[in-house]
Each structure stands twice: as structure tokens, then as C-alpha cells.
Motif scaffolding. Structure first.
Motif, short mmCIF file in Angstrom:
data_model
loop_
_atom_site.label_atom_id
_atom_site.label_comp_id
_atom_site.label_asym_id
_atom_site.label_seq_id
_atom_site.Cartn_x
_atom_site.Cartn_y
_atom_site.Cartn_z
N SER A 299 31.30 20.70 -19.88
CA SER A 299 29.54 20.87 -19.46
C SER A 299 29.48 20.13 -18.39
O SER A 299 30.69 19.91 -17.89
CB SER A 299 29.12 19.57 -20.36
N ILE A 300 28.40 20.58 -17.75
CA ILE A 300 28.41 20.17 -16.22
C ILE A 300 26.73 19.74 -15.63
O ILE A 300 26.12 20.31 -16.59
CB ILE A 300 28.42 21.63 -14.92
N GLU A 301 26.64 18.45 -15.53
CA GLU A 301 25.78 17.84 -15.13
C GLU A 301 25.85 17.96 -13.75
O GLU A 301 26.50 17.23 -12.84
CB GLU A 301 24.92 16.81 -15.56
N LYS A 302 24.36 17.95 -12.63
CA LYS A 302 24.35 17.34 -11.64
C LYS A 302 22.93 17.46 -10.70
O LYS A 302 21.99 17.65 -11.21
CB LYS A 302 24.50 19.25 -10.89
N ASN A 303 23.66 16.55 -10.23
CA ASN A 303 22.18 15.44 -9.21
C ASN A 303 21.95 15.14 -8.07
O ASN A 303 22.34 15.58 -7.56
CB ASN A 303 20.84 14.35 -11.05
N ARG A 304 22.68 13.97 -8.32
CA ARG A 304 23.36 12.50 -7.03
C ARG A 304 25.52 13.65 -6.70
O ARG A 304 25.42 13.79 -5.83
CB ARG A 304 23.48 11.80 -6.76
N ASN B 298 25.88 31.64 -11.57
CA ASN B 298 24.96 30.82 -10.76
C ASN B 298 24.96 29.58 -11.30
O ASN B 298 24.03 28.81 -12.19
CB ASN B 298 24.48 32.12 -11.11
N PHE B 299 24.41 28.26 -9.99
CA PHE B 299 24.37 27.17 -10.52
C PHE B 299 23.95 26.22 -9.28
O PHE B 299 24.32 26.48 -8.53
CB PHE B 299 26.17 26.45 -10.68
N GLY B 300 22.48 26.44 -9.96
CA GLY B 300 21.37 25.69 -9.04
C GLY B 300 21.81 24.19 -8.44
O GLY B 300 22.74 23.72 -8.58
N PRO B 301 20.88 23.52 -7.80
CA PRO B 301 21.14 22.27 -7.03
C PRO B 301 20.80 21.23 -7.75
O PRO B 301 21.31 20.11 -7.90
CB PRO B 301 19.76 22.02 -5.66
N CYS B 302 20.24 20.90 -8.59
CA CYS B 302 19.94 20.05 -10.07
C CYS B 302 20.02 20.83 -11.34
O CYS B 302 18.70 21.30 -11.70
CB CYS B 302 18.39 19.53 -9.35
#
Length: 344
Positions: free
Chosen positions: A56-61, A34-38
Motif C-alpha cells: 500500500s502507498i499513503e502520501k501526505n508530507r 497515476n498517483f496524485g499529490p495526496c
């Protein structure tokens, strides 16, 4: 082979299940349920090779994937040079299946989380899998030189072979398996093996090759060593010696190494005696260095006494020493004094 789930707590907001990384051989797999949009998430540490790793995962653009070793002394002093393939794909339960993103990396030096940052399409969300397969991990020697793989099968087999040989020798000595020679000391008897003693010392070998009393009686009489010291000598020969026993009996071991021509043991004793020279023992060490022709120890003692001026603290002891010392040693000491005190 390293297999099973990683251990330790996750960081950066990951749940206990989501942060686990499964490993098998050189492959690590992190399933994100479960990984959200940001968001940001970091895995639990997982071990591949000699390092603990994080994903690690980092999400923005964009979605950024990072792979890096756990900060510690090993990763700082000997960081990995990694060849690996990393893959991000939708899990089987995902509603939106798409071709995986695959990235092959060669000879990347990984020290921190900034050394490998992989931006991919940010439309991944929900459930997906990150796979890392390490094709090779190299490490640079502490004293410099070319990096070499940590997965050399020859080195692994050599290590296993050495460990097995030591276990066998330990049993032979400890249980007296097929012992064929008795060593008689001032405090008792010890059992040993002619072949092992002969392989370690040309003096022992000569005893059993020629028609000497040791060959006929299968007994070696060692009157100048205690039972404990002789037992420590055997433990050195059989590869089972403990450090505390060596430290306790090193003077006796030095004499034995000189008598039986065991060069490696003699060198070990010299290095050890050189490490703890003090005002209380320097003259004794100097005499031993002269007696057993230990040039490194002799040089160290003379440097301690003369170059560092400790001779002034031992005036009475020096007088006694000179009354009993070998004439050639006294001449060498005087020459050393003249060299150091030579006017500029």
C-alpha cells in the motif's frame, strides 16, 4: 515458482490496472501509472510463499510504503519472518528520472500493516514502480521452536518424491502391475507384491523367506478378514487408504496389524479407538485392549469407567462382562477401583 498477475480486487481507491501486482519466483512488482499529490492506494493481494500479501502507498508530507500479509488464520498463527529488499523507482515513461530508493530488511516479523512502514521522499508522483524481492521467508512451528525457511529445496524434493512413490504404488496395487502373490479371503481374491508385503511386515517376509506353503504357492490365505477389510489393509500398506475405509474396518485392521506385526497400523487403530469411547462400546474396547495389549486404550477405558464413574451406568453389562472376562483383567480392574476409591 509463482508467476503471473495477482488476482482479487484492489482496495483503497486503486483502479483495476493500477492495483495489479506481477510476480515471478520470489519477486513482486507493482506499477503505479497515476498517483496524485495526496492519495492512498492498496494493491491486489499477491501470493509469495504460503501467504497472500498486500502493498500500500499513503502520501501526505511523506510517502509511506507498507508491506504486510493478508489477515487470515495462517498469518495470525504462523506470521512470516521476512528478509527482503524493497525498491521504489521511476518507471521508464516518467519525465523525472531519479535514483531508486532501496531498503533492505532482515528478519522482520510481519503480522499487520503497522509492522513495516517505510517513509520516503514525497516528491514521487505520476508513474513509478515498487519492487519487492523476498530473499527468505521463515515460519515458526505451531508447537514452538526456531523459525525455519519455507524454501528448503530438500523438503520440496522430498515431498515430490513421496508423491511420486505413492502414485507408483497406487498403480501397482490398482492395476496389479507385475503382481506375484495372491491373497485369498472369504469373499474373493486380491493381487499383491511379495516385496511390498515383506517390507511392511516381518510376518509376511518370513512367509517368503522360508520354505512355507505361501512361498511355494505364492498364495496367502486370510480367512479371518472380509474381502473389503483385506483390501483396506492392502491400501494401507500401499499408501492409498481412505479415511472412511479405515474407520469402517478398524477392528479388522487392528486384528490384522497384531497378527502380521504392523506396528504403525496397530498404533493408528489404538489411537482411533481411544477417540470415541462411549458407554455403548467401552467394555468391548476394554476387552480388545486386553487381547491386543493396547495399554493406552486399556488405561483410557478404565479411566472412563472408574475415574469418571461411568461404571454405575453399566451395572448389568458389567455383570455379564465379569462372567466372561479374563481373570487377570478382572484383578486389574478391581485394583484400579481400589486405587480410585482409596480413602484420603
Amino acid at each position: 515458482m509463482n508467476s503471473g498477475s495477482s488476482s482479487g480486487g484492489g482496495g483503497g481507491g486503486g483502479g483495476a490496472v493500477d492495483s495489479k501486482v506481477e510476480t515471478i519466483a520470489r519477486v513482486a512488482q507493482w506499477r503505479i501509472d497515476n498517483f496524485g499529490p495526496c492519495a492512498y492506494r492498496r494493491s491486489d493481494p499477491f501470493k509469495i510463499g504460503i501467504w497472500n500479501w498486500y502493498l500500500s502507498i499513503e502520501k501526505n508530507r511523506y510517502m509511506y510504503i507498507r508491506l504486510y500479509p493478508e489477515p487470515c488464520r495462517v498469518s495470525k498463527e504462523q506470521p512470516p519472518l521476512a528478509n527482503f529488499v524493497i525498491r521504489v523507482s521511476s518507471s521508464s515513461g516518467s519525465t523525472a528520472r531519479r535514483p531508486p530508493y532501496v531498503f533492505a530488511v532482515q528478519d522482520r516479523l510481519l503480522r499487520t500493516s503497522e509492522d513495516f512502514v517505510w517513509p520516503i521522499d514525497s516528491t514521487f508522483h505520476g508513474r513509478f514502480i515498487i519492487d519487492v524481492e523476498f530473499l527468505d521467508l521463515k515460519i515458526s512451528p505451531l508447537n514452538g521452536g526456531e523459525a525455519c525457511t519455507i524454501w528448503t529445496s530438500e523438503g520440496m524434493m522430498q515431498s515430490v518424491s513421496n508423491s511420486n512413490s505413492l502414485r507408483c504404488l497406487s498403480r501397482m496395487l490398482g492395476e496389479g502391475l507385475h503382481a506375484d502373490v495372491t491373497i485369498s479371503t472369504t469373499g474373493g481374491m486380491l493381487k499383491a507384491h511379495k516385496a511390498v508385503l515383506s517390507a511392511s511386515s516381518p510376518v509376511f517376509e518370513s512367509m517368503f523367506l522360508h520354505n512355507l506353503k505361501e512361498k511355494e504357492s505364492s498364495t496367502i490365505v486370510i480367512e479371518d478378514m472380509s474381502l473389503d477389510a483385506c483390501s483396506t489393509l492392502l491400501s494401507y500398506i500401499y499408501g492409498t487408504m481412505k479415511q472412511e475405509d479405515f474407520w469402517k474396518h478398524r477392528l479388522s485392521l487392528l486384528a490384522a496389524a497384531n497378527k502380521y506385526d504392523i506396528a504403525d497400523l496397530k498404533n493408528c487403530c489404538e489411537d482411533s479407538l481411544l477417540e470415541d469411547i462411549s458407554s455403548n462400546n467401552v467394555l468391548e474396547r476394554l476387552q480388545e485392549a486386553w487381547l491386543y495389549q493396547l495399554n493406552k486404550l486399556k488405561k483410557g477405558c478404565l479411566m472412563y469407567l472408574i475415574d469418571f464413574g461411568k461404571i454405575y451406568d453399566l451395572r448389568e453389562e458389567i455383570n455379564t462382562f465379569f462372567r466372561h472376562a479374563d481373570r487377570e483383567l478382572m484383578v486389574e480392574m478391581v485394583q484400579e477401583v481400589l486405587t480410585v476409591w482409596k480413602p484420603l
